[in-house]
Scaffold this motif. Structure first.
Motif, PDB file in Angstrom:
ATOM      1  N   ALA A  36      -5.933   1.263   5.068  1.00  0.00           N
ATOM      2  CA  ALA A  36      -6.873   1.726   4.044  1.00  0.00           C
ATOM      3  C   ALA A  36      -6.857   3.249   3.940  1.00  0.00           C
ATOM      4  CB  ALA A  36      -8.278   1.224   4.372  1.00  0.00           C
ATOM      5  N   SER A  37      -6.784   3.923   5.080  1.00  0.00           N
ATOM      6  CA  SER A  37      -6.733   5.391   5.069  1.00  0.00           C
ATOM      7  C   SER A  37      -5.451   5.893   4.424  1.00  0.00           C
ATOM      8  CB  SER A  37      -6.837   5.922   6.503  1.00  0.00           C
ATOM      9  OG  SER A  37      -8.088   5.607   7.075  1.00  0.00           O
ATOM     10  N   ILE A  38      -4.328   5.257   4.741  1.00  0.00           N
ATOM     11  CA  ILE A  38      -3.048   5.681   4.167  1.00  0.00           C
ATOM     12  C   ILE A  38      -3.061   5.505   2.651  1.00  0.00           C
ATOM     13  CG2 ILE A  38      -0.601   5.071   4.010  1.00  0.00           C
ATOM     14  CD1 ILE A  38      -0.682   4.526   7.041  1.00  0.00           C
ATOM     15  N   GLY A  39      -3.559   4.353   2.182  1.00  0.00           N
ATOM     16  CA  GLY A  39      -3.634   4.132   0.737  1.00  0.00           C
ATOM     17  C   GLY A  39      -4.500   5.169   0.049  1.00  0.00           C
ATOM     18  N   ASP A  40      -5.590   5.549   0.690  1.00  0.00           N
ATOM     19  CA  ASP A  40      -6.477   6.560   0.118  1.00  0.00           C
ATOM     20  C   ASP A  40      -5.793   7.924   0.047  1.00  0.00           C
ATOM     21  OD1 ASP A  40      -9.363   7.608  -0.466  1.00  0.00           O
ATOM     22  OD2 ASP A  40      -8.598   8.846   1.182  1.00  0.00           O
ATOM     23  N   ARG A  41      -5.088   8.323   1.108  1.00  0.00           N
ATOM     24  CA  ARG A  41      -4.436   9.643   1.114  1.00  0.00           C
ATOM     25  C   ARG A  41      -3.317   9.709   0.073  1.00  0.00           C
ATOM     26  NH1 ARG A  41      -8.071   8.911   3.887  1.00  0.00           N
ATOM     27  NH2 ARG A  41      -8.512   9.746   5.968  1.00  0.00           N
ATOM     28  N   ILE A  42      -2.580   8.619  -0.073  1.00  0.00           N
ATOM     29  CA  ILE A  42      -1.533   8.602  -1.102  1.00  0.00           C
ATOM     30  C   ILE A  42      -2.160   8.754  -2.482  1.00  0.00           C
ATOM     31  CG2 ILE A  42       0.235   7.166  -2.194  1.00  0.00           C
ATOM     32  CD1 ILE A  42       0.816   5.964   0.567  1.00  0.00           C
ATOM     33  N   SER A  43      -3.276   8.057  -2.697  1.00  0.00           N
ATOM     34  CA  SER A  43      -3.961   8.168  -3.983  1.00  0.00           C
ATOM     35  C   SER A  43      -4.470   9.586  -4.223  1.00  0.00           C
ATOM     36  CB  SER A  43      -5.128   7.178  -4.026  1.00  0.00           C
ATOM     37  OG  SER A  43      -5.865   7.308  -5.207  1.00  0.00           O
ATOM     38  N   ALA A  44      -4.918  10.278  -3.151  1.00  0.00           N
ATOM     39  CA  ALA A  44      -5.461  11.629  -3.285  1.00  0.00           C
ATOM     40  C   ALA A  44      -4.412  12.620  -3.773  1.00  0.00           C
ATOM     41  CB  ALA A  44      -6.033  12.097  -1.950  1.00  0.00           C
ATOM     42  N   LEU A  45      -3.141  12.321  -3.558  1.00  0.00           N
ATOM     43  CA  LEU A  45      -2.065  13.224  -3.986  1.00  0.00           C
ATOM     44  C   LEU A  45      -1.794  13.129  -5.482  1.00  0.00           C
ATOM     45  CD1 LEU A  45       0.429  12.784  -1.009  1.00  0.00           C
ATOM     46  CD2 LEU A  45      -1.163  14.679  -1.424  1.00  0.00           C
ATOM     47  N   GLY A  46      -2.362  12.120  -6.130  1.00  0.00           N
ATOM     48  CA  GLY A  46      -2.239  12.019  -7.580  1.00  0.00           C
ATOM     49  C   GLY A  46      -1.099  11.125  -8.031  1.00  0.00           C
ATOM     50  N   ALA A  47      -1.144  10.757  -9.301  1.00  0.00           N
ATOM     51  CA  ALA A  47      -0.135   9.856  -9.860  1.00  0.00           C
ATOM     52  C   ALA A  47       1.243  10.496  -9.957  1.00  0.00           C
ATOM     53  CB  ALA A  47      -0.590   9.377 -11.244  1.00  0.00           C
ATOM     54  N   ASP A  48       1.297  11.834  -9.973  1.00  0.00           N
ATOM     55  CA  ASP A  48       2.582  12.531 -10.106  1.00  0.00           C
ATOM     56  C   ASP A  48       3.137  12.972  -8.756  1.00  0.00           C
ATOM     57  OD1 ASP A  48       0.610  14.345  -9.578  1.00  0.00           O
ATOM     58  OD2 ASP A  48       1.318  15.852 -11.018  1.00  0.00           O
ATOM     59  N   ALA A  49       2.734  12.279  -7.688  1.00  0.00           N
ATOM     60  CA  ALA A  49       3.168  12.686  -6.344  1.00  0.00           C
ATOM     61  C   ALA A  49       4.683  12.633  -6.198  1.00  0.00           C
ATOM     62  CB  ALA A  49       2.508  11.791  -5.291  1.00  0.00           C
ATOM     63  N   THR A 100       5.777  15.982  -7.604  1.00  0.00           N
ATOM     64  CA  THR A 100       5.299  17.173  -6.890  1.00  0.00           C
ATOM     65  C   THR A 100       5.656  17.168  -5.407  1.00  0.00           C
ATOM     66  OG1 THR A 100       3.156  16.062  -6.579  1.00  0.00           O
ATOM     67  CG2 THR A 100       3.390  17.529  -8.503  1.00  0.00           C
ATOM     68  N   HIS A 101       5.851  15.986  -4.830  1.00  0.00           N
ATOM     69  CA  HIS A 101       6.155  15.890  -3.392  1.00  0.00           C
ATOM     70  C   HIS A 101       7.296  14.887  -3.174  1.00  0.00           C
ATOM     71  CE1 HIS A 101       2.410  18.062  -2.742  1.00  0.00           C
ATOM     72  NE2 HIS A 101       1.775  17.149  -3.456  1.00  0.00           N
ATOM     73  N   PRO A 102       8.486  15.194  -3.682  1.00  0.00           N
ATOM     74  CA  PRO A 102       9.592  14.219  -3.610  1.00  0.00           C
ATOM     75  C   PRO A 102      10.012  13.892  -2.178  1.00  0.00           C
ATOM     76  CG  PRO A 102      10.386  16.376  -4.339  1.00  0.00           C
ATOM     77  CD  PRO A 102       8.900  16.447  -4.351  1.00  0.00           C
ATOM     78  N   GLN A 103      10.008  14.871  -1.290  1.00  0.00           N
ATOM     79  CA  GLN A 103      10.420  14.584   0.089  1.00  0.00           C
ATOM     80  C   GLN A 103       9.437  13.646   0.772  1.00  0.00           C
ATOM     81  OE1 GLN A 103      10.899  18.653   1.697  1.00  0.00           O
ATOM     82  NE2 GLN A 103      13.070  18.177   1.922  1.00  0.00           N
ATOM     83  N   LEU A 104       8.161  13.866   0.545  1.00  0.00           N
ATOM     84  CA  LEU A 104       7.143  13.014   1.162  1.00  0.00           C
ATOM     85  C   LEU A 104       7.243  11.580   0.640  1.00  0.00           C
ATOM     86  CD1 LEU A 104       4.624  12.629   2.918  1.00  0.00           C
ATOM     87  CD2 LEU A 104       3.247  13.348   0.947  1.00  0.00           C
ATOM     88  N   THR A 105       7.360  11.431  -0.671  1.00  0.00           N
ATOM     89  CA  THR A 105       7.442  10.078  -1.227  1.00  0.00           C
ATOM     90  C   THR A 105       8.726   9.380  -0.797  1.00  0.00           C
ATOM     91  OG1 THR A 105       8.342  11.026  -3.276  1.00  0.00           O
ATOM     92  CG2 THR A 105       5.979  10.566  -3.201  1.00  0.00           C
ATOM     93  N   ILE A 160       0.830  -1.202   0.000  1.00  0.00           N
ATOM     94  CA  ILE A 160       0.000   0.000   0.000  1.00  0.00           C
ATOM     95  C   ILE A 160       0.869   1.259   0.000  1.00  0.00           C
ATOM     96  CG2 ILE A 160      -1.569   1.353   1.450  1.00  0.00           C
ATOM     97  CD1 ILE A 160      -3.007  -1.241   2.109  1.00  0.00           C
ATOM     98  N   LEU A 161       1.951   1.254   0.767  1.00  0.00           N
ATOM     99  CA  LEU A 161       2.838   2.419   0.799  1.00  0.00           C
ATOM    100  C   LEU A 161       3.467   2.666  -0.573  1.00  0.00           C
ATOM    101  CD1 LEU A 161       4.641   1.971   4.232  1.00  0.00           C
ATOM    102  CD2 LEU A 161       3.003   3.759   3.623  1.00  0.00           C
ATOM    103  N   ILE A 162       3.790   1.600  -1.260  1.00  0.00           N
ATOM    104  CA  ILE A 162       4.434   1.745  -2.569  1.00  0.00           C
ATOM    105  C   ILE A 162       3.414   2.042  -3.664  1.00  0.00           C
ATOM    106  CG2 ILE A 162       5.741   0.527  -4.357  1.00  0.00           C
ATOM    107  CD1 ILE A 162       7.096  -1.029  -2.038  1.00  0.00           C
ATOM    108  N   GLY A 163       2.240   1.401  -3.558  1.00  0.00           N
ATOM    109  CA  GLY A 163       1.260   1.525  -4.635  1.00  0.00           C
ATOM    110  C   GLY A 163       0.079   2.399  -4.347  1.00  0.00           C
ATOM    111  N   GLY A 164      -0.088   2.867  -3.106  1.00  0.00           N
ATOM    112  CA  GLY A 164      -1.197   3.747  -2.766  1.00  0.00           C
ATOM    113  C   GLY A 164      -2.539   3.053  -2.871  1.00  0.00           C
ATOM    114  N   ASP A 165      -3.565   3.818  -3.264  1.00  0.00           N
ATOM    115  CA  ASP A 165      -4.925   3.304  -3.318  1.00  0.00           C
ATOM    116  C   ASP A 165      -5.066   2.210  -4.368  1.00  0.00           C
ATOM    117  OD1 ASP A 165      -7.623   3.475  -2.337  1.00  0.00           O
ATOM    118  OD2 ASP A 165      -8.181   4.305  -4.284  1.00  0.00           O
ATOM    119  N   ALA A 166      -4.288   2.267  -5.447  1.00  0.00           N
ATOM    120  CA  ALA A 166      -4.364   1.220  -6.465  1.00  0.00           C
ATOM    121  C   ALA A 166      -3.992  -0.129  -5.872  1.00  0.00           C
ATOM    122  CB  ALA A 166      -3.437   1.565  -7.635  1.00  0.00           C
ATOM    123  N   ALA A 167      -2.927  -0.131  -5.057  1.00  0.00           N
ATOM    124  CA  ALA A 167      -2.538  -1.380  -4.401  1.00  0.00           C
ATOM    125  C   ALA A 167      -3.589  -1.793  -3.378  1.00  0.00           C
ATOM    126  CB  ALA A 167      -1.179  -1.207  -3.718  1.00  0.00           C
TER     127      ALA A 167
END
Length: 689
Positions: A250-263, A266-271, A189-196
């Protein structure tokens, strides 16, 4: 690295259990024959009912079986003499008693439920055969109790003394497997976000189902003499954190997905931080860096929110709080698991995550289904009694007895008729086996040693089947019914006509129970799934109406338990559209409602009013929810509450309020356009506030 070879007791567990159970059964039979008990075979049959592969499970089952037997025997002593002259009324009274006990059993999803079930059908086993001679009911009840208690004692002694298998070892093994699977899910989930998260739906459902099994198995820890009381306490703490992990992921996967595919752009430090956390989760204890480093890195990236903060900033702040919780829960799970394995007390400083104070895992209870099942059992038993009374059949008592036993055993299933058909099938096999012994083998036996040798092949096979989870019921049923039908006494006195009559009544009772269940009680797995889902929606509505005034871990425990109940039912419906339902959504929304409770006390009046309006709308929508999309009016109220919190709330309460509101918005409207901050005095609809 070579695989670790399982211990001897694990490698040969089925054979050892079969030998132990047969030894206990023969011991009980010989003592009963020596004591000249009226029906010594009851002691033998009881051993196979009470025996479990794990020592703690045997002791707990034995304790509650003994208590239930005594309660059931007392009930027959009260009912039979007083109603013997009114057979219809007596039949109804015993049927209602069984129904009441079955209802209480279905409400109590702990080992104690067995006590209520036994108290019910023991009254049938003792009461119905005694109606023709009610004056002896006290002596009969005492004798049956003695025989059953003897079997329980023998089963418990052999299980505890001879090569005992600890419940603690079994629980620890299941927990290890669960934590490994949860770690793998976390990394995906951390690597794939909501898709995973969507791709691992089956794994999440299986983890929830496994958590229920671990929870059920852990109930027996308190009865295992080899398990320290501290271990039981730390196991409870570990189970709480296991419960909270699934909705958190589930919440973490959703929030990662909310940041978009280009996270990552756009957010290199966070990723980069998320990648570090994924590696940390998969590292061994020796290779893991201290959790304080990750906590500091998370805190360093936490944005300061104000009225002009963007949706991305709000989501990132929310995500970082959840990542901190993941670090704490993961660290606690490893610390508690090590403490349980080492038999020591974990250091207080080791535990970072604090679930709701005093919370305990809660189990789903369906009073409506319990009452329906109890009523079905009462109806089946009453019909058997009516058939017995109308025909005047001397051996007809076996029919309501078997209806009581069968309905009690399978009352918790969606379609008890399926289990009852298996009950009838294996009862027929038992009749055949008993007939071979009674009229083909026993006439040639004159010594007890030869009797034991003759019984060994069949009952060792039955014990082996009972030791395997997939065939546990089959083995237990074959052993108990065969022992009962053979009706072993100190002298050979088999009567072919009586055996045939009892066997026919045996099967008639089961068939009447099947027909009655099909007409009055059976439901499908899909019906049960929809019912559990509706109850979850109602639970979310209730949480909103109570303004989140609930214990967070208790709410999570109840909802996770329901998700675990859904898992095997959904597995039985591979083509159902219900597979697309997000079972964790209601859990996440409910937990976020509970999170809002912390912020309510510090909110200014207008923000509090906007939040209460949103909760009222949410409760109303979930009360009439049918599984479709939520109305857009609710999204507007959520955004209005967000705007008021962003504009008016103090910094020290804004974080808790946003944690809940963002979770509710993403849970109910994952595909909605991002929230847009308001200008002061303007609502989300563009009208002056």
């Amino acid at each position: 690295m070579a695989a670790v070879r399982p211990p001897f007791l694990v490698r040969h567990a089925e054979i050892i259990f079969s030998l132990k159970t047969f030894a206990a059964a023969m011991l009980a039979l010989l003592i009963a024959l020596w004591a000249d008990l009226p029906k010594p075979y009851w002691a033998m049959a009881t051993v196979y009912i009470a025996s479990q592969p794990l020592a703690g499970a045997t002791r707990s089952k034995a304790l509650f079986r003994a208590t239930g037997t005594l309660i059931g025997a007392a009930a027959t002593v009260v009912l039979v003499p007083n109603l013997a002259n009114a057979p219809e009324l007596l039949s109804l009274a015993i049927a209602l008693w069984i129904g009441l006990c079955l209802y209480l059993s279905l409400l109590d999803r702990t080992p104690r439920s067995y006590m209520f079930m036994l108290a019910g059908y023991t009254a049938a086993l003792i009461g119905f055969p005694s109606v023709s001679d009610p004056g002896t009911i006290f002596d009969v009840a005492v004798s049956r109790s003695e025989e059953i208690l003897l079997g329980i004692i023998c089963a418990s002694l052999i299980s505890t003394i001879v090569l005992p298998r600890s419940v603690g070892t079994a629980v620890a093994s299941r927990v290890d497997t669960w934590l490994i699977s949860a770690q793998q899910l976390s990394q995906r989930i951390l690597i794939g976000g909501d898709a995973a998260e969507k791709a691992t739906r089956a794994q999440r459902l299986q983890l929830a189902a496994d958590a229920i099994e671990i929870d059920t198995l852990s109930d027996h820890l308190a009865y295992d003499p080899t398990v320290d009381s501290d271990i039981v306490r730390w196991m409870r703490e570990l189970r709480l954190r296991m419960l909270m992990l699934l909705p958190l992921l589930a919440s973490i996967g959703d929030r990662i997905s909310a940041l978009g595919a280009d996270a990552r752009t756009t957010h290199p430090q966070l990723t980069s931080l998320i990648d570090d956390l994924a590696r940390w989760l998969g590292a061994s204890d020796a290779a893991r860096e201290p959790p304080e480093q990750l906590r500091a890195a998370i805190a360093a990236q936490q944005p300061t929110l104000d009225a002009n903060s963007s949706w991305d900033q709000i989501v990132i702040a929310n995500l970082l709080i959840r990542l901190r919780e993941l670090v704490d829960i993961s660290h606690d799970c490893r610390a508690l698991n090590r403490a349980i394995a080492d038999g020591r007390r974990p250091l207080g400083a080791e535990l970072a995550f604090r679930p709701g104070a005093g919370a305990a895992p809660v189990r789903h209870i369906d009073r409506g289904m319990a009452l329906w099942s109890a009523a079905g059992a009462v109806l089946a038993i009453s019909l058997c009694c009516a058939f017995w009374i109308a025909t005047g059949w001397v051996d007809g008592a076996s029919a309501p007895m078997m209806a009581a036993v069968g309905c009690s055993f399978f009352a918790g299933q969606d379609d008890p008729a399926v289990g009852l058909r298996g009950f009838a099938k294996w009862s027929l096999v038992s009749i055949i086996v008993a007939a071979v012994y009674l009229f083909g083998i026993f006439p040639a036996i004159s010594k007890v040693e030869m009797l034991i040798v003759a019984l060994a092949p069949a009952f060792l096979l039955f014990g082996f089947l009972a030791a395997r989870p997939a065939t546990l019921f089959t083995g237990m049923l074959l052993a108990v019914n065969t022992a009962t039908l053979m009706a072993l006494q100190s002298t050979y006195n088999a009567d072919f006509e009586g055996f045939v009559n009892s066997s026919i009544a045996f099967l008639i009772g089961t068939e009447i129970a099947i027909v009655t269940t099909l007409l009055a009680r059976s439901v499908g797995a899909e019906w049960s799934v929809r019912r559990i889902m509706r109850q979850s929606w109602t639970e979310v509505a209730r949480a909103a109406e109570q303004r989140g005034n609930r214990d967070r871990a208790t709410f999570a425990g109840l909802m996770i338990n329901r998700i675990g109940l859904l898992a095997p039912r959904l597995a039985a419906l591979p083509d159902s559209g219900l597979h697309t339902a997000n079972s964790l959504r209601e859990l996440r929304v409910g937990l976020n409602i509970v999170d809002l409770r912390r912020a309510r006390h510090g909110l200014p009046p207008r923000a509090l009013r906007a939040m209460d309006d949103m909760l009222d709308e949410l409760a109303s929508d979930f009360r009439r929810y049918d599984g479709d999309t939520m109305p857009p009016e609710l999204l507007a109220r959520i955004d209005r509450a967000l705007a008021k919190v962003m504009l008016e709330a103090r910094d020290d309460v804004r974080g808790d309020a946003l944690l809940g509101l963002v979770g509710i918005r993403r849970g109910l409207f994952p595909n909605a356009l991002p929230y847009q901050p308001e200008a002061p005095g303007i609502t989300t609809q563009g009208v002056a506030a």
